[in-house]
Design a protein around this motif. Structure first.
Motif: not given
Lengths: 433, 433
Positions: B71-75, B120-130
């Motif tokens: 997830k990366q923020a845009l300005p 401005a970026l976070t790498v996190m768990e891929h929630l699947t099959p959520h």
């Protein structure tokens, strides 16, 4: 001050060191803005250490041209000693609060000549011939402008630092700064809101006369609950930049002038805490009058004058605050454009009354907290401490404690200062019978 | 991640640049913790941009071993475009909030693998099959553990970040950090608390069906006043670190799992804002059900299920919060030692009920605010937007608006979810007649 001087000062002050009467002139000589105010050479300056507060060094420096005050933080609580460390950064918060107050009400606070972050030191106007209001109240002196000035100070500072006036971004930024005034807030949290209601090493009271009363308060569940509800408000409600310690020892007066000093406890908190500090300390002064009666003056009329000031201060504050809100309410809440039709205007006007009533109830609760802590907690007040006869003192203190408890527990039942004054007079008369 | 890698990443990311499907693999290849999770080489990774929110880029990256989400923020605000700039630092607040939530309820939030402040970026768990809860509610799917999980998440996070649990110093420090989340708070302040109640360029609604209703709300003085009272609470009451955007699009679910995501609006605010976001969005889902009825399923039973979840969530939250307070209330307010005698225990227990009732009223008020803004403001919800027939949609929306207004204006009259549910059903039936 020139940039060159500023840089020299910064260089000289790379490390904190507490100053004394010997070292202070050399320090001030390096600060143009101060040296100029004093006039002449550093060797001619007369330095007196006059700090009678609980926390800091305070010097009056007199030169051939003028005088000034130097306030320097010590890295510990002066009242207790080095065993109770306290960070120097409180000087930073005091200076930040002072310049904010100067923006709002320059005529009601001392002028600031110099601030040195490393030395935790502020040089400011020497207020003379001002005395501490508390001493004036003990001496039975009337101040015709006091109520007007205190009301103005509170209305301006508690309105203009709040969401009613500031844009949200500015208020959040200021709130963030003062969130770091952790240690001084903690002193209030402990000494005002907690210790008087439990066995605590630092508590003291007129003993044995108040032993039973102190025990009763420690076992008084409704009182302790309301004390904690007020504590939660103190810790969580970021309404405005409050002075945080606005008792009668933080107000300097002449017959015509009034200056609020010492805002080192400042942070974003509930407005009622400042208003309550003023009211509570005036009520302490009221109940102490019997102890200062002489053959020439029974102090009864003066007591009435004090009670009148409470009414004038609250009503003055309320009216000024409402007028500011109506004319300068440009903040991000209660936007005028949402209420610009007749129904909206009526609704908002009615709500402003409710808003002020809630602030009044808060103020009474905090006033009660301030009264109790000054009789059962660590730091007492000269109004009562100077009553030499312990029985007489305890009688005054008992009445104050009873009103304090009443204001804490039943604050929401009081809709006017008149009803508070009436209760105070009833307690006072009861004890005179 | 090794220190060497960390330093390489820091070096590579000295400047912010928005990533895309082409540039993302090379970035992730430089982060051991991420590359390892994916397995194989960067050229084998499959990247899909899936951001359907309003603000950010969101990528799912799949490798031979596993997958993850970036997830990366845009300005700027993605929903609106570059004309509405928004600072990248929101990624910092989101990460700070996420790790705080992980401390409280690791099983109810995605795991975090990597955070890069510059990017401005976070790498996190891929929630699947959520899937997003909102989509599940539109599809009519029941989630047996949802209420329990949401209640647990809110109780833990809203208790353990507050003065009831944290020492004052820690809470003040955290509050100071989040005071700087100015711009995201401002979005809520404007879009939730202000714009729906005035003419604002970004407002939209189902027109012409709701034109009259929108005008009526803009002229409804009692409603606008309560909206501003709630706005003042939102801006001034630093009760706990709230998620700040806990609608059904910020909750991902499977039949058994629930994960709260996207806390970039987090700051110290009133707890009721989170609880209200959940309740308000479930009520929106309830009123939208008529619009999703089919020949096979009139959705009446499913509507009842949704209403039941509101009761289960509030009661679950209330009970869990109270239990935490009773067993872990080690903060600096309502100190257990002040209430350790029988009278104290009784008094405190009774007050906790009052405390929760006030939080309930807050929650209903904020729930109403969330409902109104999704129908008359800028950002709408899929529950209603996917109802293609505008007359049918407007009928659903009208009922939701009426309940929203009721909850805002009369929130203090509701003492249980049952009475809210009953009012919702009355509105629903009225429209069916």
């Amino acid at each position: 001050m020139s940039l060159a001087t500023e840089s020299r000062v910064a260089q000289a002050a790379e490390e904190y060191r507490p100053l004394d009467a010997d070292s202070l002139p050399a320090y001030l000589a390096g600060v143009d803005s101060c040296a100029g105010k004093l006039g002449g050479g550093a060797d001619e300056w007369q330095v007196d250490e006059v700090g009678d507060g609980n926390l800091n060094l305070v010097f009056i420096v007199r030169g051939s041209v003028g005088s000034l005050v130097v306030k320097q933080a010590l890295p510990y609580v002066r009242l207790v000693g080095e065993s109770w460390p306290l960070p120097l950064k409180r000087a930073y918060f005091e200076h930040e609060a002072l310049i904010t107050e100067i923006d709002c009400v320059p005529e009601l606070v001392p002028a600031v000549y110099h601030y040195d972050d490393t030395m935790a030191l502020t040089v400011m106007e020497h207020l003379t011939p001002h005395i501490i209001l508390r001493k004036g109240l003990i001496a039975g002196i009337r101040y015709p402008n006091l109520a007007e000035h205190v009301a103005e100070f509170m209305a301006q500072t508690l309105f203009k630092t709040s969401d009613l006036y500031l844009p949200a971004s500015k208020k959040k930024a200021r709130n963030a700064v003062f969130c770091d005034n952790i240690e001084l807030c903690k002193i209030t949290e402990d000494l005002v809101f907690t210790d008087p209601y439990r066995i605590a090493e630092l508590n003291r009271w007129t003993t044995p006369q108040l032993d039973d009363m102190a025990a009763k308060f420690r076992g008084d569940a409704p009182l302790k609950l309301e004390a904690q509800i007020l504590k939660e408000a103190f810790m969580g409600r970021a309404e405005a930049l409050i002075h945080g310690d606005l008792h009668s020892g933080s107000i300097m007066v002449t017959e015509t002038e009034t200056k609020m000093i010492d805002p080192e406890f400042a942070f974003y908190g509930p407005r009622g805490f400042d208003v309550g500090a003023v009211i509570g300390n005036l009520l302490l002064a009221y109940f102490s009058q019997t102890g200062h009666a002489t053959a020439d003056d029974d102090r009864i009329d003066y007591g009435i004058w004090i009670l009148e000031q409470i009414g004038l201060i609250w009503e003055g504050f309320r009216n000024k605050f409402l007028r500011l809100w109506e004319t300068e309410g440009r903040g991000d809440i209660y936007l005028p454009e949402l209420f610009d039709d007749p129904a909206g205007a009526t609704t908002l006007a009615a709500y402003r009354d409710v808003y002020m009533k809630e602030m009044f109830h808060d103020s009474l609760g905090f006033a009660g907290m301030k009264m109790v802590r000054r009789i059962l907690g660590l730091a007492h007040v000269e109004d009562l401490e100077t009553i030499e006869d312990p029985d007489l003192r305890a009688t005054c203190e008992t009445k104050a404690l009873l009103l304090g408890r009443e204001l804490i527990v039943n604050r929401r039942k009081y809709d006017s200062v008149a009803s508070v004054v009436s209760h105070a007079q009833k307690l006072q008369k009861g004890a005179e019978q």
